[in-house]
Scaffold this motif. Structure first.
Motif, mmCIF file in Angstrom:
data_model
loop_
_atom_site.group_PDB
_atom_site.id
_atom_site.type_symbol
_atom_site.label_atom_id
_atom_site.label_comp_id
_atom_site.label_asym_id
_atom_site.label_seq_id
_atom_site.Cartn_x
_atom_site.Cartn_y
_atom_site.Cartn_z
ATOM 1 N N HIS A 1 0.842 -1.206 0.000
ATOM 2 C CA HIS A 1 0.000 0.000 0.000
ATOM 3 C C HIS A 1 0.871 1.247 0.000
ATOM 4 C CE1 HIS A 1 0.393 0.695 4.423
ATOM 5 N NE2 HIS A 1 0.277 -0.611 4.565
ATOM 6 N N ASP B 1 5.823 0.624 7.425
ATOM 7 C CA ASP B 1 4.418 0.306 7.092
ATOM 8 C C ASP B 1 3.924 1.275 6.023
ATOM 9 O OD1 ASP B 1 1.823 -0.574 7.044
ATOM 10 O OD2 ASP B 1 1.298 0.191 9.024
ATOM 11 N N MET B 2 4.171 0.918 4.725
ATOM 12 C CA MET B 2 5.051 -0.118 4.268
ATOM 13 C C MET B 2 5.803 0.341 3.020
ATOM 14 S SD MET B 2 2.476 -2.897 2.406
ATOM 15 C CE MET B 2 3.806 -3.776 1.581
ATOM 16 N N GLU C 1 -5.140 1.278 2.138
ATOM 17 C CA GLU C 1 -5.087 0.102 3.026
ATOM 18 C C GLU C 1 -5.407 0.486 4.457
ATOM 19 O OE1 GLU C 1 -3.586 -2.984 5.741
ATOM 20 O OE2 GLU C 1 -2.947 -0.901 5.651
ATOM 21 N N GLU C 2 -4.935 1.671 4.853
ATOM 22 C CA GLU C 2 -5.071 2.063 6.255
ATOM 23 C C GLU C 2 -6.519 2.390 6.640
ATOM 24 O OE1 GLU C 2 -2.925 1.497 8.296
ATOM 25 O OE2 GLU C 2 -0.947 1.589 7.377
ATOM 26 N N GLU D 1 2.975 -7.222 3.320
ATOM 27 C CA GLU D 1 3.552 -6.714 4.556
ATOM 28 C C GLU D 1 3.369 -7.613 5.777
ATOM 29 O OE1 GLU D 1 1.448 -3.244 5.998
ATOM 30 O OE2 GLU D 1 -0.379 -3.882 5.045
HETATM 31 ZN ZN ZN Z 1 0.534 -1.577 6.404
#
Ligand code: ZN
Length: 469
Positions: free
Chosen positions: A116, A148-149, A182-183, A210
């Protein structure tokens, strides 16, 4: 014991530039063999990671994010080596980049590498180094996204660029996906791509991404590398109780606040029964053996407590959990509100979805209404097959002290979305970590950083892995 390891002297020296005719490393490659990837690629991973950290791609949730600049940067890096990446936007600024690299064996199914591009917010006031500076201090690259990431995004780009520049081809087709959102659960990223453009991932059978492949040092000659093969399901819920509104001075036998709190206390105090899945069983046996801890099947909590800093994370992988996180009711001290609400972060083990729902409903009782805020599946795949062998071989070649162990992530990643396409998803972003780094604390934490040598190690491992996969 801890999230620790040394960047040990046993770590093989960086190899020189490759010759065009070198062989691709087999998965069982000897530790002494020379890595195929160039030092240029290792340098480049550090540069790309810095560049990406400096691009603000903060995702605040509720649709408030912007990955376009990061996506355009990635697309340019791919185009430079002759690829023709596709940029897709689920909403303005919410950009993902996909590309496909042809492998040497068209009969083999493609491997997906997904990462991501977004990061969680960071307040510069809390940090020792500005979170979007990408500064290198004390041998580490600092900034939001360092672990991250954007680290894995950078390593992937560096390895693939090196492959293509040197005229090498991976055995399998590779599909690379650098995605938005993604978050915030991937609604505008991985989930949207899977729902709207599944053909981009056609025939992919396996994926890496990840939160896996990092080291956990036991001793100078034994480092465990945790490969993620499972993750818990997400069940974020809103609980609502309605009662009779009225004056706070009068008797109130239908008080929504009281009823909600009773349900919340039952839920928050509940210890869900222990259920050990195959991943966690293998993990506990392996770690127990490595640390010399006896795994007591009848008292796993005592066993897990001996694991030190990872005890809380591993403890969450032997049972379902439901943590109350938000409460909301009332506006004034002398007014009984007609409604009270709470949010609960529920997580369930693979195979436990129905049982978890039954347990939750039993605990909250019939007077409480339950609505899902986010609900997504749990995942578990076996720790076997050629791809796992390729991970183990690549790690062992770069770190003779490596031993791979499967583990379950208590959180969730985009793997939840990609697994809907029947893809076996692994957490494999290889990093050899130094002794004093609280790696778990880096994720969404203050002073997030990644050691530069860890990035270089990751590039060498990924290159070997791709050659053997
Ligand atoms: Zn992540």
């Amino acid at each position: 014991m801890g999230w620790q390891t040394g960047l040990m002297a046993s770590n093989p020296p960086v190899s020189g530039d490759p010759s065009p005719s070198r062989q691709q490393a087999p998965s069982s490659v000897a530790a002494s063999s020379v890595a195929a990837v160039s030092t240029t690629a290792q340098d480049e991973a550090v540069e790309i990671c810095r560049d990406l950290v400096r691009i603000d791609s903060v995702n605040r949730g509720n649709g408030d994010g912007n990955e376009r600049a990061a996506a355009e940067y990635v697309a340019a890096k791919l185009a430079e080596v002759g690829l023709e990446p596709t940029l897709l936007e689920s909403a303005p600024g919410r950009t993902s980049v996909i590309t496909r690299i042809e492998g040497s064996d068209p009969r083999r199914p493609p491997l997906l590498i997904h990462g991501h591009l977004d990061v969680v917010p960071a307040d510069p006031a809390d940090w020792r180094v500005h979170p979007f500076s990408g500064e290198i201090v004390d041998g580490s690259l600092w900034g939001r996204g360092a672990v991250d990431m954007k680290d894995m995004d950078a390593m992937t780009l560096a390895v693939v660029r090196d492959l293509l520049r040197s005229g090498r081809r991976p055995p399998r087709d590779l599909v690379l996906a650098f995605v938005a959102d993604e978050e915030a659960g991937g609604t505008l990223g991985a989930r949207w791509l899977v729902d709207n453009h599944p053909q981009l991932f056609a025939d992919c059978t396996e994926a890496i991404s990840e939160v896996g492949g990092f080291s956990y040092t036991v001793s100078d000659d034994l480092r465990l590398y945790l490969i993620e093969t499972a993750q818990k399901g997400i069940a974020w819920m809103k609980l609502t109780v309605t009662g009779r509104a009225g004056h706070g001075s009068m008797t109130s036998d239908d008080n929504a606040v009281t009823a909600l709190c009773e349900a919340i206390v039952r839920l928050g105090r509940h210890r869900f029964p222990i259920v050990v899945t195959p991943t966690v069983r293998t993990f506990l046996d392996s770690v127990g053996e490595a640390l010399g801890i006896e795994v007591d099947a009848d008292d796993l909590e005592t066993t897990i407590a001996k694991l030190g800093p990872i005890a809380r994370m591993i403890g969450a992988t032997i049972r379902n959990t439901a943590n109350p996180t938000q409460l909301n009711a009332g506006e004034k001290v002398n007014v009984v509100p007609g409604e009270a609400t709470a949010h609960v972060d529920g997580r369930f083990l693979p195979g436990q979805e129905e049982e978890f729902l039954r347990q939750i409903d039993e605990l909250i009782g019939p007077a409480v209404r339950r609505d899902w805020v986010v609900f997504d599946q749990a995942l578990e795949t076996g720790f076997d097959g050629p791809l796992v062998d390729a991970m183990a071989g690549a790690l062992k070649a770069e770190d003779p002290a490596a031993r791979v162990v499967p583990y379950m992530l208590s959180g969730g990643t985009d793997a939840k979305s990609f697994s809907r396409l029947g893809i076996r998803c692994f957490g494999f972003s290889p990093l050899l970590l130094p002794p004093d780094l609280d790696f778990a604390g880096m994720f969404h934490g203050v002073d997030e950083r990644v050691p530069v040598e860890s990035l270089r190690f990751g590039v060498r491992v990924l290159d070997r892995f791709l050659a053997a996969s």
